[in-house]
Design an enzyme around this catalytic site. Structure first.
Site, PDB file in Angstrom:
ATOM      1  N   SER A 134       0.833  -1.204   0.000  1.00  0.00           N
ATOM      2  CA  SER A 134       0.000   0.000   0.000  1.00  0.00           C
ATOM      3  C   SER A 134       0.866   1.252   0.000  1.00  0.00           C
ATOM      4  CB  SER A 134      -0.866   0.003   1.271  1.00  0.00           C
ATOM      5  OG  SER A 134      -1.410   1.277   1.492  1.00  0.00           O
ATOM      6  N   TYR A 159      -2.278  -0.437  10.627  1.00  0.00           N
ATOM      7  CA  TYR A 159      -2.502  -1.149   9.347  1.00  0.00           C
ATOM      8  C   TYR A 159      -1.327  -0.895   8.404  1.00  0.00           C
ATOM      9  CZ  TYR A 159      -3.792  -1.427   4.489  1.00  0.00           C
ATOM     10  OH  TYR A 159      -3.770  -1.681   3.143  1.00  0.00           O
ATOM     11  N   LYS A 163       1.918  -3.349   6.769  1.00  0.00           N
ATOM     12  CA  LYS A 163       2.355  -3.430   5.372  1.00  0.00           C
ATOM     13  C   LYS A 163       3.848  -3.128   5.263  1.00  0.00           C
ATOM     14  CE  LYS A 163      -1.572  -4.386   3.340  1.00  0.00           C
ATOM     15  NZ  LYS A 163      -1.794  -5.683   2.650  1.00  0.00           N
TER      16      LYS A 163
END
Ligand code: WQD
Length: 357
Positions: A134, A159, A163
């Protein structure tokens, strides 16, 4: 170089996963999908409904398994049953706000899940991997458009940190074992749905992203849209993002598999974006114009953790993957609205052949 025929898609019943399964099947790959169905649909009579609808689009059956990456025996069983040539790994929890409330759940699910997957892959001598990363790993960009050479890791939300940590883990893995051939795709803002209106982003799930919110307000399911801040250093004061059609993301994954066949990379990172920045107000106006709807909104304070502007320099992916985002913002708005109006209750809406435009 390897011949890739059978692709395992983890998180295959999810929003980006299901759209990628369509593109993989249309490109001639055999697809096996696994999902723990924790995030694809809830309440629908059959959790694998998204994958069953993929078959309506491609006419090809999707072999799928209910499997959680934290359950190694379940995962092993799939690798024992099928000769898998490569893996596309989507399965992860992805709600930014929730990740701040439940960090351990996110680290366990996203990172331990990833470790389990690559360990089982190594055990089965499978080293071709496409990882769903991302643009969040860049944090607040120092200059725009952002290239893959920019520093990563300055991420505040859990989050995005999962990643980032997984990217670093995969770098270490490819250094330790030269057999690994890994592409990490850094998505910008995925929006839109397959043009058939048969699969999409399930609005019955909790969401925070802009496009589903715009659509729910346009449907009258929510009264007004809240715009989080109009005091950013942008032309109209609202946040700028690089919205990319989910089908362009899907074809980007097919292009990544073809790249893995043609060259041994160790590990390589590519931005999947359009290279264009669109503001919140511009997206609202486009949605209203394209779909002839009104989206009432009110301006509130900035949302914690939001950055002002983010859009990609996608030239490296365009060159190296021979891939380019083709779909316009108008198509993103029209396709999302078609899905939403044909499926007001997401996958709980009974399927009718009226979905085909
Ligand atoms: C977009 C813009 C908000 C909702 C997402 C994912 C993240 C990553 C990158 C994949 C911002 C504004 C939003 C609303 C608003 N994707 N907004 N009102 O925050 O860029 O991050 O894409 O990995 O996982 O979360 O996307 O759609 O939440 O916000 O004003 O009700 O819309 O402030 O400027 P974001 P978003």
């Amino acid at each position: 170089m390897p011949h890739l025929k059978t692709i395992l898609v983890t998180g295959g019943a999810g929003y980006i996963g299901s759209h990628t399964v369509v593109s993989l099947q249309e490109a001639g790959y055999d697809v096996i999908a696994l999902d723990n169905f924790a995030n694809s649909v809830n309440g629908a009579e059959d959790e694998s409904i998204a994958l069953k609808r993929v078959e309506k689009i491609t006419g090809k059956p999707v072999t799928f398994y209910k499997c959680d990456l934290l359950n190694i025996p379940e995962l092993e069983e799939i690798f024992n049953k099928h000769k898998i040539d490569a893996v596309i790994h989507f399965a992860a929890m992805k709600a930014v706000g929730e990740s701040m409330q439940l960090p351990l759940l996110y680290y366990k699910n996203n990172i331990i899940g990833m470790i389990n997957l690559v360990e089982v892959m190594e055990k089965h001598d499978i080293y071709q991997l496409v990882f769903s990363s991302s643009c969040t790993v860049y944090g607040e960009p120092k200059k725009l458009p952002i290239t893959e050479n920019e520093q990563t890791g300055n991420v505040t939300n859990v989050y995005g940190r999962t990643k980032f940590f997984i990217e670093e883990m995969l770098k270490d893995l490819s250094r330790a074992n030269s057999k690994w051939n890994i592409i990490a795709l850094r998505y910008f803002n995925p929006v839109g749905c397959h043009s058939s209106g048969i699969i999409g982003e399930d609005p019955t799930k909790a969401f925070t992203n802009l496009m589903p919110y715009i659509s729910q307000v346009a449907m009258g399911k929510k009264d007004t849209l809240t715009i989080f801040g109009n005091d950013y250093e942008t032309p109209d004061g609202t946040g700028i993002r690089d919205y990319i059609h989910v089908m362009d993301l899907a074809t980007g994954h097919v292009a990544a598999l073809k790249k893995l066949v043609s060259v041994h990379l160790g590990i390589q990172f590519y931005n999947l974006g359009t290279g264009k920045g669109i503001s919140v107000l511009e997206l609202i106006k486009a949605f209203e114009r394209v779909n002839n709807v009104k989206v009432p909104y009110m301006i509130e304070a900035r949302r914690e953790g939001d950055i002002s502007s983010m859009y990609a320099d996608a030239s490296f992916a365009e060159k190296e993957l021979s891939w380019k985002a083709e779909k316009t913002v108008d198509e993103m708005c029209a396709d999302f609205w078609r899905w939403q109006t044909l499926n007001p209750n997401g996958y709980k809406t009974p399927y009718t052949n009226g979905h085909c435009p």
